[in-house]
Motif scaffolding. Structure first.
Motif, PDB file in Angstrom:
ATOM      1  N   HIS A   1      27.564  20.496 -33.656  1.00 37.15           N
ATOM      2  CA  HIS A   1      28.293  19.271 -34.062  1.00 37.15           C
ATOM      3  C   HIS A   1      27.273  18.453 -34.869  1.00 37.15           C
ATOM      4  CE1 HIS A   1      31.269  20.111 -30.887  1.00 37.15           C
ATOM      5  NE2 HIS A   1      30.730  20.501 -30.292  1.00 37.15           N
TER       6      HIS A   1
ATOM      7  N   HIS B   1      24.562  24.622 -29.915  1.00 40.31           N
ATOM      8  CA  HIS B   1      25.829  22.826 -29.601  1.00 40.31           C
ATOM      9  C   HIS B   1      25.013  22.102 -30.298  1.00 40.31           C
ATOM     10  CE1 HIS B   1      27.825  20.600 -27.055  1.00 40.31           C
ATOM     11  NE2 HIS B   1      28.768  20.935 -27.645  1.00 40.31           N
TER      12      HIS B   1
ATOM     13  N   GLU C   1      36.517  19.745 -21.199  1.00 39.51           N
ATOM     14  CA  GLU C   1      35.954  18.450 -22.296  1.00 39.51           C
ATOM     15  C   GLU C   1      36.899  17.887 -23.493  1.00 39.51           C
ATOM     16  OE1 GLU C   1      33.938  21.377 -24.693  1.00 39.51           O
ATOM     17  OE2 GLU C   1      35.046  22.070 -25.654  1.00 39.51           O
TER      18      GLU C   1
ATOM     19  N   HIS D   1      31.588  12.735 -26.762  1.00 38.66           N
ATOM     20  CA  HIS D   1      32.009  14.907 -26.588  1.00 38.66           C
ATOM     21  C   HIS D   1      30.078  15.216 -25.641  1.00 38.66           C
ATOM     22  CE1 HIS D   1      32.350  19.244 -26.590  1.00 38.66           C
ATOM     23  NE2 HIS D   1      31.429  19.453 -27.337  1.00 38.66           N
TER      24      HIS D   1
HETATM   25 NI    NI Z   1      30.916  20.774 -27.908  1.00 39.40          NI
END
Ligand code: NI
Length: 177
Positions: free
Chosen positions: A164, A160, A97, A69
């Motif tokens: 993650h 971001h 997504e 991702h």
């Molecule tokens: Ni994301």
């Protein structure tokens, strides 16, 4: 004494767009993007296939899906910023997504996306390091989320990246891996 409960979906908090973005904010964001490939590689280092196929939270993506991702998201981001730098406030193309994360290649070795992210971020960082003030203020329009300048997008993707990586490091800490 209050106990801080960390929402497993937002281990580093939600993204907050600052009122004004300073040169230091830009440099910190570029540094986050520059560090991501190594941090992500370290985060998944030594995980076996079963661990990589473990959701980072109940009902969430697996570690493997998270890594792919990030590649999907940041490829889109890189193109969005390039469009912003070369066109006049282009409207960009959103993508689904969640659906992307279930396409067949999401089962691929994480190494493929780690290498992709390494090359992608090298180019992205090189591009961002060259920008003039005028270029930082250029931007794109997202059909649902509205306008975003290059500097806002850069801060958002820096967040971001941290967001993650923290999903993975928190899962490993919780599992004692
Ligand atoms: Ni994301």
């Amino acid at each position: 004494m209050s106990v801080t409960v960390v929402d497993p979906r937002y281990p580093v908090g939600k993204f907050e767009r600052p009122e004004t973005i300073t040169q230091e904010d830009r440099l910190n964001a570029i540094a986050s993007l520059a560090e991501l490939p190594e941090q992500l590689r370290n985060a998944v280092e030594g995980m076996d296939s079963k661990q990589l196929n473990t959701p980072y939270r109940e009902g969430g993506w697996t570690v493997r899906q998270l890594v792919h991702h990030i590649a999907d998201s940041h490829m889109n981001a890189f193109i969005r910023v390039r469009l912003a730098l070369t066109e006049n406030w282009p409207t960009i193309k959103p993508y689904d997504e969640k659906a992307w994360a279930t396409l067949h290649d999401s089962a691929a070795p994480v190494e493929w996306s780690l290498e992709l992210i390494e090359s992608l971020h090298a180019r992205w960082v090189m591009m961002l390091q060259s920008l003039s003030d005028e270029q930082w203020q250029r931007g794109y329009r997202h059909p649902e989320n509205g306008p975003s300048t290059v500097e806002e997008a850069t801060l958002m993707y820096a967040w971001h990246s941290r967001h993650h990586v923290a999903h993975i490091t928190h899962l490993r800490a919780a599992g004692g891996w």
